[in-house]
Design an enzyme around this catalytic site. Structure first.
Site, PDB file in Angstrom:
ATOM      1  N   LYS A   9     -11.974  15.448  -8.267  1.00 47.01           N
ATOM      2  CA  LYS A   9     -12.726  15.152  -9.495  1.00 47.01           C
ATOM      3  C   LYS A   9     -12.248  13.894 -10.219  1.00 47.01           C
ATOM      4  CE  LYS A   9     -10.221  18.965 -11.647  1.00 47.01           C
ATOM      5  NZ  LYS A   9     -10.282  20.242 -12.306  1.00 47.01           N
ATOM      6  N   HIS A  40       4.056   1.526   2.207  1.00 43.72           N
ATOM      7  CA  HIS A  40       5.264   0.863   1.704  1.00 43.72           C
ATOM      8  C   HIS A  40       5.914   1.718   0.611  1.00 43.72           C
ATOM      9  CE1 HIS A  40       2.600  -2.702   2.826  1.00 43.72           C
ATOM     10  NE2 HIS A  40       3.608  -2.780   3.675  1.00 43.72           N
ATOM     11  N   HIS A  54       0.842  -1.198   0.000  1.00 42.91           N
ATOM     12  CA  HIS A  54       0.000   0.000   0.000  1.00 42.91           C
ATOM     13  C   HIS A  54       0.878   1.250   0.000  1.00 42.91           C
ATOM     14  CE1 HIS A  54       0.929   0.295   4.249  1.00 42.91           C
ATOM     15  NE2 HIS A  54       0.436  -0.915   4.462  1.00 42.91           N
ATOM     16  N   LYS A  63     -11.802  15.533   1.341  1.00 41.65           N
ATOM     17  CA  LYS A  63     -12.881  15.721   0.376  1.00 41.65           C
ATOM     18  C   LYS A  63     -12.587  14.975  -0.915  1.00 41.65           C
ATOM     19  CE  LYS A  63     -14.015  20.230   2.243  1.00 41.65           C
ATOM     20  NZ  LYS A  63     -13.405  21.544   2.254  1.00 41.65           N
ATOM     21  N   CYS A  76       2.165  -9.621  21.421  1.00 44.24           N
ATOM     22  CA  CYS A  76       1.280  -9.258  20.310  1.00 44.24           C
ATOM     23  C   CYS A  76       1.658 -10.107  19.101  1.00 44.24           C
ATOM     24  CB  CYS A  76       1.398  -7.780  19.947  1.00 44.24           C
ATOM     25  SG  CYS A  76       0.519  -7.379  18.406  1.00 44.24           S
ATOM     26  N   CYS A 109       2.636  -7.964  15.983  1.00 41.21           N
ATOM     27  CA  CYS A 109       3.988  -7.388  16.056  1.00 41.21           C
ATOM     28  C   CYS A 109       5.042  -8.487  16.082  1.00 41.21           C
ATOM     29  CB  CYS A 109       4.182  -6.580  17.334  1.00 41.21           C
ATOM     30  SG  CYS A 109       3.327  -5.010  17.397  1.00 41.21           S
ATOM     31  N   HIS A 118      -1.406  -2.154  17.211  1.00 39.11           N
ATOM     32  CA  HIS A 118      -2.488  -2.893  16.540  1.00 39.11           C
ATOM     33  C   HIS A 118      -3.816  -2.836  17.278  1.00 39.11           C
ATOM     34  CE1 HIS A 118       1.216  -4.793  14.845  1.00 39.11           C
ATOM     35  NE2 HIS A 118       0.560  -4.447  13.768  1.00 39.11           N
ATOM     36  N   CYS A 145      -2.214  -3.945  22.363  1.00 34.83           N
ATOM     37  CA  CYS A 145      -1.024  -3.503  21.654  1.00 34.83           C
ATOM     38  C   CYS A 145      -1.216  -2.041  21.252  1.00 34.83           C
ATOM     39  CB  CYS A 145      -0.812  -4.359  20.403  1.00 34.83           C
ATOM     40  SG  CYS A 145       0.433  -3.648  19.300  1.00 34.83           S
TER      41      CYS A 145
HETATM   42 ZN    ZN Z   1       1.051  -5.219  17.754  1.00 30.80          ZN
END
Ligand code: ZN
Length: 497
Positions: free
Chosen positions: A297, A20, A17, A294, A125, A128, A146, A143
Site C-alpha cells: 500500500k 550495495h 542500489h 505483489k 568479459c 567483469c 553478465h 559471461c
Molecule cells: Zn561479466
C-alpha cells in the site's frame, strides 16, 4: 582486541542500489556489535574507480573517468550515511595514498619473483574486467554473471604467478576451514582451486585508466589487484601521520557471491606473494531478489531503499534485510513482505513491548524500575543469551542472531500475558510479585535492546535512553539492578496510517 571489517569497494560505473546497501549494512552490524564488546574497531567502505568499465562508462557520458568518479563517489558516501553506516573511513582508489601503497606492494610481489612478462589470449568479459576460464563460460560464449558475449583478447602484459599458489591455498583452506564462509561457498572456491590455477594478468596495456606499474609505466595495474589492495592500503593513510596496519590487519571481509573468486583465491594468493598475512575471515552473502512480488500500500511494487528509509527509517530497512533472507543465501524480498514484518514484528511485538513496559512502570511504580529479583521462569530463558548471540555474530550468522533475539522478544510479550501486571496491580497482596514482574520486563527489554542495537541503532538508542541506560555494552540478564527512573518514549515504529 581489534576488529577490522570491510565492505567491497563499489564500482563507480553506476548508481548505488539495495545490493550495495546490503553489504554495507552487514558490515556495519558487525562493526557496531564489536564496538559494543569493547573492541577497537575499524570499518572501511569506499569506491573502486579505475579500470576499463569506468573508462567506457565515462566515454559514453562524454566525461573523463576522474569526473565520473568525482560525481559518483559522493553518491556512495551518501548511501552509507543514509543506511546509518558507522564507517571509520571511506576509501577512493584514486586517493594518492592508495596508489602509492599499491605500487609498493606490487613492487614487492615483483621483487619476490612472482611476476613475469608474457602474452595472454583468452575470453574476456569487459564488465567483469576479467578473463574467463573454459569451465566458467556459459553457452553461447557468454559471461555467467553478465550474460553478455565474451570477446577474444590478446595482451602483452605482466603476469602474476597464481599457479604457484595452488598448494599454499589448498593448505590454507585445509588448516583454516572457517576462512571462507558459508561452507558451500568455501567448497565452491576450493573446487576452483583444485581444478588447477592459471597465471593471471597483473597489468593492462597503457592508455587504460589505472595505477601505473612501478617498473613499467607503459602499463597500468589490472583493476582487480588495485581494488583488492584497498583493504590493505587504507590502513596506511586513513589517519594522517599514523599507520594503522599493525593495529588492525588482517581484515574480515563482507562481500557478495559474484566476487567470490577474487576474494577467496586471487586475494590471499597475492598477499602471500607479497609476504602479507592473509585475511582473517571472508564472509560471502547472496542476493536479495525481487521477483513476482505483489504491490504494497505505501511502497508500490519495488522495495526502493531511499523510499523505505524516507517513510520508515533506516532501522526498519536494516532489520528487514537480515530478518527476511538468511544471510549467506539468496532470498526473495518484497514491499509487501517489508510492511508485514514492520507491522507485526517491529510495531506490534517489539514497539508495543517497549511502550507497554514503560507505561506499566509509570503507572504502577511511579516511573521507577523496582529493585527486585526477576522470576526464575523469565530469567532462566535469558541464561547464556548474550554469549549465544555473540557466538553467532562471530560467524556472521546475522539472521540467526536476529532470530535468537526475536525469540526473547516474543518470550517477554508472552510473559506480559501470563503475569497480567494490570491484575496484580489491583491486588494489594501481590505488590512483591508485581515488583519482580516489572523488574524482569525492564531488564529483559534492556538486554534484547542492547543486542538489537547493532541492527537498529536509532530506535534502540531512544529506548535505552528511556530506560535510563547509558552503557551500550552487552551484558547478561540481571547484571543491572532496579532503581532507575524511566522516561517517555514515542512509538519506536509508528503504525502505518
Ligand atoms: Zn561479466
Amino acid at each position: 582486541m581489534a576488529f577490522y571489517v570491510t565492505t567491497p569497494i563499489y564500482y563507480v560505473n553506476g548508481e548505488p542500489h539495495l545490493g550495495h546497501a546490503y553489504s554495507t549494512i552487514a558490515a556495519d552490524i558487525l562493526a557496531r556489535h564489536h564496538r559494543q564488546r569493547g573492541e577497537d574497531v575499524f570499518f572501511l567502505t569506499g569506491t573502486d574507480e579505475f579500470g576499463e568499465p569506468v573508462a567506457q562508462q565515462a566515454e559514453r557520458e562524454g566525461v573523463t573517468p576522474r569526473e565520473l568518479g568525482d560525481r559518483l563517489a559522493p553518491r556512495f558516501k551518501e548511501m552509507a550515511k543514509k543506511v546509518n553506516a558507522s564507517n571509520d573511513f571511506f576509501i577512493r582508489t584514486t586517493d594518492e595514498g592508495h596508489q602509492k601503497r599499491v605500487q609498493e606492494v606490487v613492487q614487492r610481489v615483483h621483487d619476490n619473483g612472482h611476476v613475469y612478462e608474457g602474452t595472454y589470449e583468452g575470453w574476456y568479459c569487459p564488465r567483469c574486467a576479467d578473463f574467463k576460464t573454459e569451465s566458467e563460460i556459459e553457452d553461447g560464449n557468454r559471461c555467467p554473471i553478465h550474460r553478455i558475449e565474451l570477446t577474444r583478447e590478446k595482451q602483452d602484459n605482466w603476469f602474476f604467478r597464481l599457479s604457484a599458489f595452488q598448494e599454499p591455498l589448498e593448505r590454507l583452506y585445509a588448516e583454516r576451514p572457517e576462512f571462507v564462509q558459508p561452507d558451500f561457498r568455501r567448497n565452491e572456491a576450493l573446487a576452483f582451486i583444485r581444478q588447477g590455477l592459471h597465471d593471471v594478468s597483473l597489468s593492462r596495456p597503457t592508455l587504460k585508466w589505472g595505477v601505473p606499474v612501478p617498473w613499467d609505466p607503459d602499463q597500468v595495474i589490472y583493476v582487480w589487484f588495485d581494488a583488492l589492495l584497498n583493504y590493505y592500503t587504507a590502513l596506511s593513510y586513513a589517519r594522517e601521520g599514523k599507520d594503522l596496519t599493525e593495529a588492525f590487519w588482517p581484515a574480515t571481509h563482507i562481500l557478495a557471491k559474484d566476487i567470490l573468486k577474487f576474494h577467496a583465491i586471487y586475494w590471499p594468493a597475492f598477499l602471500m606473494a607479497a609476504g602479507i598475512e592473509v585475511p582473517k575471515r571472508v564472509f560471502i552473502h547472496g542476493y536479495l531478489l525481487m521477483e513476482g512480488h505483489k504491490m504494497s500500500k505505501s511502497l508500490g511494487n519495488v522495495l526502493d531503499p531511499d523510499d523505505v528509509i524516507a517513510k520508515f527509517g533506516a532501522d526498519a530497512l536494516r532489520y528487514y534485510c537480515f530478518r527476511e533472507v538468511s544471510f549467506g543465501q539468496d532470498g526473495q524480498i518484497s514491499p509487501q513482505g517489508f510492511e508485514a514484518r514492520y507491522e507485526s514484528e517491529l510495531a506490534n511485538e517489539y514497539g508495543n513491548l517497549a511502550n507497554r513496559t514503560l507505561s506499566m512502570i509509570g503507572r504502577y511504580r511511579d516511573g521507577v524500575v523496582p529493585e527486585a529479583d526477576a522470576e526464575p521462569e523469565l530469567a532462566g530463558g535469558f541464561d547464556g543469551a548474550a554469549e549465544g548471540f555473540t557466538a553467532l555474530l562471530d560467524e556472521a550468522e546475522l539472521t540467526q542472531a536476529l532470530e535468537h533475539v526475536w525469540k526473547l522478544v516474543r518470550r517477554l510479550n508472552q510473559y506480559v500475558e501470563e503475569t497480567a501486571p494490570w491484575k496484580l496491580a489491583k491486588d494489594d497482596g501481590a505488590a512483591g510479585r508485581l515488583d519482580s514482574v516489572l523488574y524482569g520486563l525492564a531488564e529483559g527489554l534492556r538486554v534484547v535492546t542492547m543486542m538489537l542495537h547493532a541492527y537498529m541503532p536509532d530506535a534502540t538508542a531512544r529506548l535505552l535512553d528511556a530506560l535510563d541506560e547509558e552503557s551500550r555494552g552487552l551484558d547478561g540478564f540481571g547484571s543491572r539492578g532496579g532503581g532507575q527512573r524511566v522516561g517517555e518514549l514515542a512509538p519506536l515504529f509508528p503504525k502505518l496510517s
